[in-house]
Write a protein that holds these residues in place. Structure first.
Motif, PDB file in Angstrom:
ATOM      1  N   GLN A  12       0.938  -1.189   0.068  1.00 39.28           N
ATOM      2  CA  GLN A  12       0.040   0.066   0.003  1.00 39.28           C
ATOM      3  C   GLN A  12       0.628   1.406  -0.043  1.00 39.28           C
ATOM      4  O   GLN A  12       0.752   2.227  -0.800  1.00 39.28           O
ATOM      5  CB  GLN A  12      -0.892   0.092   1.042  1.00 39.28           C
ATOM      6  N   SER A  32      -7.117   9.847  -6.574  1.00 44.90           N
ATOM      7  CA  SER A  32      -6.988   8.366  -6.770  1.00 44.90           C
ATOM      8  C   SER A  32      -6.272   7.963  -5.354  1.00 44.90           C
ATOM      9  O   SER A  32      -6.694   6.899  -4.782  1.00 44.90           O
ATOM     10  CB  SER A  32      -6.023   8.121  -7.800  1.00 44.90           C
ATOM     11  N   TYR A  36      -8.099   5.488  -2.781  1.00 46.28           N
ATOM     12  CA  TYR A  36      -7.284   4.277  -2.287  1.00 46.28           C
ATOM     13  C   TYR A  36      -7.128   4.308  -0.779  1.00 46.28           C
ATOM     14  O   TYR A  36      -7.606   3.104  -0.058  1.00 46.28           O
ATOM     15  CB  TYR A  36      -6.031   3.999  -2.646  1.00 46.28           C
ATOM     16  N   TRP A  40      -9.367   1.263   1.396  1.00 45.84           N
ATOM     17  CA  TRP A  40      -8.465   0.366   2.172  1.00 45.84           C
ATOM     18  C   TRP A  40      -9.002   0.312   3.748  1.00 45.84           C
ATOM     19  O   TRP A  40      -8.863  -0.585   4.245  1.00 45.84           O
ATOM     20  CB  TRP A  40      -7.002   0.671   2.236  1.00 45.84           C
TER      21      TRP A  40
END
Length: 118
Positions: A12, A32, A36, A40
């Protein structure tokens, strides 16, 4: 990449670093990156809820087995909290990409014009 729980966080972090480094060439990568992180965080919460629910469904009335489940539930919660803490730290340390934009300038260059159009 070494095995274990850190493997997910390392992957990650690598993706987030890549996105962070390339935000100057594509401003949409800022969004973006935030997407993410939020995804997550949500996934960690959902995985934790599913794991705890499955343990409760499989739980038998035996005391020794129940004690083992409690320990496993504690491990699940600890893992989830460590992942969430990792994501929160990334959010806190991420510099604001919007401060680098020249919104108060009198002239607009090509990159700013493209950003405005987007």
């Amino acid at each position: 990449v070494s095995g274990g729980e850190d493997e997910i966080q390392q992957l990650q972090k690598a993706l987030l670093d890549y996105l962070d480094e390339n935000t100057e060439t594509d401003a949409s990568l800022v969004f973006s990156r935030k997407f993410y992180i939020a995804q997550w965080f949500r996934d960690t919460t959902m995985e934790t809820e599913k794991a705890i629910k499955s343990q409760k469904d499989e739980d038998s009335s035996e005391g020794a087995h129940h004690a083992k489940d409690v320990e496993t539930t504690g491990q699940i919660m600890h893992r989830a909290e460590s992942r969430k803490t990792f994501l929160r730290n990334i959010i806190k340390t991420a510099p604001s990409q919007f401060s680098t934009l020249k919104l108060n300038s009198d002239t607009v260059d090509y990159e700013d014009a493209c950003l405005i159009v987007r």
